[in-house]
Design an enzyme around this catalytic site. Structure first.
Site, mmCIF file in Angstrom:
data_model
loop_
_atom_site.group_PDB
_atom_site.id
_atom_site.type_symbol
_atom_site.label_atom_id
_atom_site.label_comp_id
_atom_site.label_asym_id
_atom_site.label_seq_id
_atom_site.Cartn_x
_atom_site.Cartn_y
_atom_site.Cartn_z
ATOM 1 C CD GLU A 220 -2.951 -1.458 2.342
ATOM 2 O OE1 GLU A 220 -2.694 -0.825 3.234
ATOM 3 O OE2 GLU A 220 -4.161 -1.667 2.220
ATOM 4 C CG ASP A 299 -7.890 -5.477 5.158
ATOM 5 O OD1 ASP A 299 -7.236 -5.515 6.164
ATOM 6 O OD2 ASP A 299 -7.747 -4.245 4.502
ATOM 7 C CD GLU A 327 -9.950 -1.133 8.125
ATOM 8 O OE1 GLU A 327 -8.881 -1.590 8.714
ATOM 9 O OE2 GLU A 327 -9.672 -0.526 6.975
HETATM 10 C C1 GCV Z 1 -2.404 0.513 8.365
HETATM 11 C C2 GCV Z 1 -6.118 -2.166 5.700
HETATM 12 C C3 GCV Z 1 -6.545 -0.719 6.378
HETATM 13 C C4 GCV Z 1 -5.510 0.170 6.547
HETATM 14 C C5 GCV Z 1 -4.077 -0.559 6.961
HETATM 15 C C6 GCV Z 1 -3.801 -1.656 6.267
HETATM 16 C C7 GCV Z 1 -2.441 -2.606 6.940
HETATM 17 O O1 GCV Z 1 -5.883 -1.812 4.068
HETATM 18 O O2 GCV Z 1 -7.530 -0.183 5.795
HETATM 19 O O3 GCV Z 1 -5.843 1.295 7.187
HETATM 20 O O4 GCV Z 1 -2.999 0.263 7.213
HETATM 21 O O5 GCV Z 1 -4.931 -2.606 6.199
HETATM 22 O O6 GCV Z 1 -3.109 -3.609 7.622
HETATM 23 O O7 GCV Z 1 -1.605 -2.294 6.940
#
Ligand code: GCV
Length: 603
Positions: A220, A299, A327
Site C-alpha cells: 500500500e 483484510d 474497522e
Molecule cells: C495501516 C487495511 C487498512 C489500512 C491498514 C492496512 C494494513 O488496508 O484499511 O488502514 O494500514 O490494512 O494492515 O496495513
C-alpha cells in the site's frame, strides 16, 4: 497481601522461587487458609496476582492443590496504528474509533504518562506483554521516532515496563535514505547495514529491553526491498541481524499485494498474494525474524477463510495478526464481540496443528484503545480487548467463558439479570453483524475509504482487488483450481478439496470460493437469494432485540455507561437497517427473484 488473622498468617502470599515456570508462568495453591502464588520473577508474580483477582472470593475459599499456569504464546502483542502528527486523511489513529492516541498528543509523546501507566496495568491484566507504539504506515514525522525522537519512545517504554510490557516501534524501510541521507536503502548494501546497526545501537541505549521493529514493506505504498531487486527475506534478515545482538525481533508483515489492480483483469486474485509472495521464502528468514500474517487472506472481513500461508511455512516463525479495532465490524458504534470468530481461527487446523499452535511468532492484534473515557469508545468493545489477551495466553480457551470472566471483572457484584443481559447482547453479536452485512463470505460491500456502512458496489470497479462479481444470474468469486483463480489449491488436504467444490464448501464461505447462481441451494436447504433476504431481516431483528435487552438493564450500572451504549444502539440499528435495505434491494433488482415471504424490499 492481607493480614487476616491474629496468628500472623496471611491470606495471600506472593513468593519467588520454583524454577521451570519460565519468565511469565506461575503456580497457585491454597493450604491452611493461605493462598500462595509462586513465580520465578516479577512478571510471573504480576500475572499470578491478576489470576487471583480473576478468581475473586474463590481464591480465598477452601483448600486446593497446586495449579500451574503458563502462556501458550510467548509474544502477545498490540499494534497501535497511532500517528504522532494528525494525518490529514487518517487522523491521529488510523482506523481508531476511541478518540485520540493514548501515546501521542499535540505532535509529541504525552507528558503526563499516568494514563499510559494505567493502560499498562490494564494490558497486564489481559495478559498482553508487547506494544508497538506507532502506525505501520510510517509517515515522515513518525520516521524520526527511530533516531532523534527515540527519547519520546523511551518515556512510553518506561511507563509500560513495570507491567511486563516491552515496547516495539514501526519503522520505515527507507529510514537510511529519509533520516540518514544515504543514496539507497538496499538491504545488501554495506553502508545501509551500518546505518541500521548504529541506529539500533542507539535505540537499545535508550531502551535496553526494546522489543524490536515492525515493518510494513512494499505494501500500500510503503517502501521495501523490491525497489532494489531484493527479496523480503533479504529485507527482514538485514533488520534481524542488527537486532540480534540485543535480543530483539523484527516483525515483518506479510500483507503484500497489488493495490493498483485493474478490475477488468480476472487473473489477479488479491487473496492469493501473501502465499504467492512468501511461501517460496520458507526457510530463508532468520530465527529472530517473525512473519506477521493477517488471519485471513484479504483484510479483517467479518468472515474469511483462515490464511493458507499460516500452515504453509514450516521453517518460518509466523505471528497471526487479528484486528481488535473494528474497522470492518462496526467501528465501535456496533456491538460486535469477536471472541467466537477469533476462536474459530485459532482452532482451525491447517494440518495436524491448530493455528494457535502454529503461531510460534505470537499473536498480534491492532489495538482498539484511545484516549476516550471508556478506553474503547463503545464500552462493550472492551470485551474484545480482554478476549484477545486471554486467547493469546490460551488459544484454546472457551470464548464464552472468557466473556463471562470479562463481565464478572467489569461489573463486579452484578446481579444475575445484568450478567445474563450483558452475555446475551454480546454473545451472538458477531453473527448478527454478519447477517446484516456482506453475505456468505463475499466480503467488503462497505463504503470506500472509511469503510463504515453499506455500499454494495463501493469497491466493485476499484483498484483494490476486492470484488463480488454480482450479475443478473449469480454472485461470488470463483477461486477453485478447476475454473477459477486457483486460490483453493493453496490449502493442504482436506481443505483444498473441501473448498474446491460448491457441494462441499461450507455455506458461510461459499461466495468467497465460488460464483453461483442465485438459485443455488445451500446446505441449509435455502437458495442463496433467499438466504440473503432472510439473514438481512433476521440481523436487524436481532439488533432490535439486543437494544431492548440493553434498555432493560438501565438502573443496573452507572448511568453514563448505560447511556453511551444506548446511544450507540440507536446508530447500530439505523445502520443495520440501511445495510438490510441496500443489500436486499440490490439483489432483488439484480436477480428479479422475489422474497418467498413477501416482506418489504424497496425496488
Ligand atoms: C495501516 C487495511 C487498512 C489500512 C491498514 C492496512 C494494513 O488496508 O484499511 O488502514 O494500514 O490494512 O494492515 O496495513
Amino acid at each position: 497481601m492481607r493480614d487476616a488473622s491474629d496468628d500472623g498468617s496471611y491470606d495471600l502470599v506472593l513468593a519467588l522461587g520454583a524454577g521451570g515456570l519460565g519468565d511469565e508462568g506461575f503456580t497457585v495453591a491454597r493450604e491452611g487458609g493461605t493462598t500462595t502464588v509462586t513465580a520465578s520473577g516479577g512478571r510471573g508474580l504480576l500475572y499470578g496476582l491478576f489470576h487471583v483477582v480473576r478468581l475473586g472470593e474463590a481464591a480465598f475459599t477452601g483448600a486446593w492443590a497446586l495449579r500451574t499456569h503458563r502462556p501458550a504464546l510467548a509474544l502477545r502483542m498490540l499494534d497501535h496504528w497511532d500517528n504522532v502528527a494528525v494525518h490529514p486523511v487518517m487522523g491521529q489513529v488510523e482506523r481508531g474509533y476511541a478518540g485520540g492516541s493514548l501515546f501521542w498528543d499535540d505532535g509529541r509523546a504525552r507528558g503526563d504518562v499516568e494514563r499510559v501507566r494505567a493502560y499498562g496495568r490494564l494490558l497486564a491484566a489481559c495478559g498482553i506483554n508487547a506494544v508497538a507504539v506507532n502506525n505501520v504506515n510510517v509517515h515522515e514525522t513518525e520516521a524520526h521516532l527511530l533516531t532523534d525522537r527515540i527519547g519520546e519512545v523511551a518515556l512510553l517504554a518506561d511507563a509500560l515496563r513495570p507491567y511486563g510490557i516491552r515496547t516495539h516501534l514501526s519503522v520505515t524501510f527507507a529510514a537510511p535514505v529519509v533520516l540518514g541521507g544515504t543514496a539507497t536503502a538496499d538491504p545488501l548494501d554495506g553502508a545501509v547495514r551500518g546505518w541500521w546497526s548504529e541506529a539500533t545501537r542507539r535505540v537499545y541505549e535508550a531502551i535496553p529491553d526494546f522489543g524490536g521493529y515492525v515493518v510494513k514493506a512494499d505494501s500500500e505504498g510503503q517502501p521495501g526491498p523490491f525497489a532494489y531487486g531484493r527479496s523480503h527475506a533479504d529485507g527482514a534478515n538485514m533488520l534481524a541481524a542488527v537486532l540480534e545482538p540485543y535480543g530483539g525481533t523484527v516483525h515483518w508483515r506479510a500483507f503484500v499485494y497489488n493495490h493498483r489492480q485493474d478490475w477488468r483483469d480476472r487473473t489477479t486474485d488479491r487473496a492469493r498474494a501473501a502465499y504467492d509472495h512468501f511461501v517460496p521464502l520458507d526457510g530463508a528468514f532468520a530465527g529472530n525474524a517473525v512473519l506477521q500474517v493477517k488471519h485471513g487472506p484479504m483484510d479483517f472481513q467479518v468472515r474469511e477463510p483462515v490464511s493458507p500461508l499460516i500452515g504453509a511455512m514450516p521453517r518460518t516463525r509466523p505471528a497471526v495478526e487479528l484486528q481488535v479495532t473494528q474497522e470492518y465490524t462496526g467501528q465501535q458504534r456496533h456491538v460486535c464481540w469477536l471472541g467466537p470468530m477469533w476462536s474459530e481461527v485459532l482452532r482451525f487446523r491447517p494440518e495436524d496443528t491448530s493455528v494457535g499452535g502454529l503461531a510460534r511468532g505470537g499473536l498480534v492484534a491492532v489495538s482498539n484503545v484511545g484516549d476516550d473515557p471508556f478506553w474503547t469508545g463503545h464500552p462493550l468493545a472492551q470485551a474484545n480487548l480482554y478476549t484477545f489477551g486471554r486467547l493469546a495466553w490460551r488459544p484454546d480457551a472457551e470464548p464464552g467463558e472468557v466473556l463471562d470472566e470479562w463481565i464478572g471483572l467489569t461489573f463486579p457484584d452484578a446481579p444475575a439479570r445484568l450478567a445474563d443481559g450483558l452475555h446475551a447482547v454480546l454473545d451472538g453479536s458477531w453473527r448478527s453483524y454478519e447477517k446484516y452485512t456482506a453475505p456468505l463470505g463475499v466480503g467488503f460491500m462497505v463504503q470506500p475509504g472509511h469503510h463504515y456502512g453499506p455500499s454494495v458496489d463501493g469497491y466493485e470497479y476499484s483498484p483494490w482487488g476486492t470484488y463480488h462479481f454480482a450479475d443478473r444470474d449469480g454472485i461470488g468469486v470463483d477461486r477453485s483450481v478447476a475454473t477459477g483463480t486457483g486460490y483453493a489449491g493453496q490449502y493442504g488436504k482436506p481443505w483444498s478439496e473441501l473448498y474446491e467444490s460448491p457441494d462441499t464448501c461450507p455455506d458461510e464461505l461459499l461466495l468467497f470460493f465460488h460464483h453461483v447462481p442465485y438459485g443455488h441451494v445451500l446446505k441449509s436447504g435455502k437458495t442463496v437469494i433467499q438466504h440473503i433476504y432472510d439473514t438481512h431481516f433476521e440481523g436487524v431483528e436481532e439488533v432490535e432485540e439486543a437494544r431492548a435487552v440493553w434498555a432493560s438493564l438501565s438502573g443496573l450500572m452507572d448511568p453514563a455507561r448505560h447511556a453511551r451504549v444506548a446511544e450507540r444502539y440507536e446508530e447500530q440499528l439505523r445502520c443495520a437497517r440501511e445495510w438490510r435495505d441496500q443489500v436486499n434491494s440490490y439483489f432483488l433488482r439484480k436477480s428479479g427473484v422475489a422474497d418467498a415471504r413477501g416482506r418489504l424490499i424497496h425496488l
